[in-house]
Design a protein around this motif. Sequence first.
Motif, mmCIF file in Angstrom:
data_model
loop_
_atom_site.group_PDB
_atom_site.id
_atom_site.type_symbol
_atom_site.label_atom_id
_atom_site.label_comp_id
_atom_site.label_asym_id
_atom_site.label_seq_id
_atom_site.Cartn_x
_atom_site.Cartn_y
_atom_site.Cartn_z
ATOM 1 N N UNK A 160 26.878 22.888 -23.021
ATOM 2 C CA UNK A 160 25.650 23.626 -22.724
ATOM 3 C C UNK A 160 25.157 24.351 -23.974
ATOM 4 N N UNK A 161 23.923 24.830 -23.909
ATOM 5 C CA UNK A 161 23.402 25.694 -24.975
ATOM 6 C C UNK A 161 22.510 24.988 -25.973
ATOM 7 N N UNK A 220 35.066 28.639 -25.263
ATOM 8 C CA UNK A 220 33.806 27.952 -24.955
ATOM 9 C C UNK A 220 33.129 27.384 -26.202
ATOM 10 N N UNK A 275 35.000 24.444 -17.887
ATOM 11 C CA UNK A 275 34.409 25.291 -16.833
ATOM 12 C C UNK A 275 33.362 24.457 -16.088
ATOM 13 N N UNK A 276 32.654 25.082 -15.171
ATOM 14 C CA UNK A 276 31.684 24.335 -14.372
ATOM 15 C C UNK A 276 30.607 23.740 -15.283
ATOM 16 N N UNK A 292 22.885 29.996 -20.892
ATOM 17 C CA UNK A 292 23.694 28.823 -20.533
ATOM 18 C C UNK A 292 25.173 29.110 -20.812
ATOM 19 N N UNK A 293 26.027 28.238 -20.298
ATOM 20 C CA UNK A 293 27.447 28.315 -20.637
ATOM 21 C C UNK A 293 28.324 28.986 -19.594
ATOM 22 N N UNK A 294 27.726 29.457 -18.512
ATOM 23 C CA UNK A 294 28.529 30.021 -17.433
ATOM 24 C C UNK A 294 29.122 31.379 -17.780
ATOM 25 N N UNK A 305 31.191 31.738 -20.986
ATOM 26 C CA UNK A 305 30.554 32.089 -22.262
ATOM 27 C C UNK A 305 30.316 33.592 -22.334
#
Lengths: 354, 354
Positions: free
Chosen positions: A73-74, A218, A232-233, B73-75, B78
């Motif tokens: 993500x990101x 992360x 993670x999710x 983002x990243x949950x 993060x």
Amino acid sequence: MKKHNFSAGPCILPEEVLQKASEAIINFNNDNLSLIEISHRSQPFVDVIENARSLVLELLGLQNKGYHALFLQGGASTQFLMTAYNLLNKKAAYLNTGTWSTKAIKEAKLFGELIEVASSKDKNFNYIPKNYEIPSDADYFHCTSNNTIYGTQMMEFPETEVPLVCDMSSDIFSRQLDFSKFDLIYAGAQKNMGPAGTTLVVVKEDILGKVERQIPSMLNYQVFIDKDSMFNTPPVFAVYTSMLTLEWLKDLGGIEFIEKVNNQKAALLYDEIDRNPLFKGVAAKEDRSKMNATFTLINPELQTQFDTMWKEANINGLSGHRSVGGYRASMYNALTLYSVQALVDVMKELERKA
Amino acid sequence: MKKHNFSAGPCILPEEVLQKASEAIINFNNDNLSLIEISHRSQPFVDVIENARSLVLELLGLQNKGYHALFLQGGASTQFLMTAYNLLNKKAAYLNTGTWSTKAIKEAKLFGELIEVASSKDKNFNYIPKNYEIPSDADYFHCTSNNTIYGTQMMEFPETEVPLVCDMSSDIFSRQLDFSKFDLIYAGAQKNMGPAGTTLVVVKEDILGKVERQIPSMLNYQVFIDKDSMFNTPPVFAVYTSMLTLEWLKDLGGIEFIEKVNNQKAALLYDEIDRNPLFKGVAAKEDRSKMNATFTLINPELQTQFDTMWKEANINGLSGHRSVGGYRASMYNALTLYSVQALVDVMKELERKA
């Protein structure tokens, strides 16, 4: 009627992908549950992410070569810092070909010495620098394969002994390359792979584990490799829709097929830009991007007329980026030759009327 | 027939939200374009993210109090490192109430000294520690309001002079609290707010800017505040679906209304767990979560029978987390009392048959 969508990103996706993604929001896998309300650890979703990861390596020709495909993500913006966090010990070499390279350099500077091997900033990034030297003691060399804003694209990549890191956000899966020359490829999904919300990272595992610093989980590629991209999710919907797009591309005939179509689309538009006396291209001819064509009206007074005409022709997203001006036609994988023809027709019509 | 979805997350979302999200994938805003193929800088999407940010502050009662709502983002994973990156100068205090607190502590340790003020690890996190001291020289105090895995929930929060940081991933928007007591709240969307793929951060701006270290842009709250939560391409679909869920909640009557329903659902299930001689609860009674009820069969030999029965009753996602075992019924905002009644009926039927 569906629009001719030349948006630079997020951008056009295949109709059948949108249809399947829409259906999965209501009923996924015939389980009477939505894709977005099931556990990411359930078998149906594990199958999705494993299929997506496998399709990436298959399409890029990187199976069984020590690479891992990760859905993070990101966006590419997070990769600007993650690449440095994971790979930069002392010194890294960067090629500066535009806004995104400049941002990548800025973020990486927090982690070590940065060598800018070359830059095309002198001409507002309208070309790709050539004949630069990459220091042999650099931890890696970083480049941006396609510059969405300026409409330039790297046609060749340097031969170098140091690990090759490439931001391919806006042209991955669009053309054949020897992807095994690259050690780390990253790409925000929202051009040729899927919706915004996931970032593809393809990394050769043997370049990792060489920095001294401790890396937060992360931000650590190895953590995601060890957890099969599910530390993670994950962003479930973006991963699923990316899988659908990768399946669509494979069914079409993969990168070999789509490259031919992309070449035809680019030739059709650039030929018109060069032929039509009302327009001129922005990027240096030899560096013209097959994904994003930037061009301007020679006479700016025609702007209102042209803008009205292409909007009436059901065309969307043709305005250029504010740092370049003019027009930008983004011709990602899912855009049809038919849409490019519609744009070319409007350009010809302007020539007749003006 | 739609299932009774007790999944712990990603989890049940309101039917009307799924319907609207599905439609937007095909045609968003009646523009004949998909939500996921338009520019995130286009006015229709800017309106979406601004509406979502505004609804968050409105529902939490935090308008005009110096707070900003950000969709990152990243949950939560993060956020474990971002909170420390942005706030931890020398020392921070953490309450350890389970797996997620433990992970938050692990990531923050890279950035400074960590004081674990209390832990319930001695009893596999089946209770919330009380009567702990928070050092007055800590940069902040961090806690987890609801522990999805263990089924515990903080009913009270400490009075402290230091900034209060809370991971509310699994109970935000489910109950009334004085949210202005918190300086930073974060929550992965995928319980009460939307699909996996975005993380809500609600931050009081005046706690920022107090650490010495340089913060990479994508990890810097101030950067996202300055860019109205759009420093880079946001996870468009997850933000839109979150906005729909926040609108749904507001239309229902907000947190004040949903809390009453959540109390009724929890009472119905916990009363049955306590009444039915075949079952017992896992968490300490005074710390029982209204979101996630953990319970076990007193006689494990009934497991196969019970599992068959609830699956036949169209119930999904009832298996407990591997670190606790037994069963876990997650009763997030979108789960109806009707679904809880369906589960209670199966528990009563098992009692009759066993």
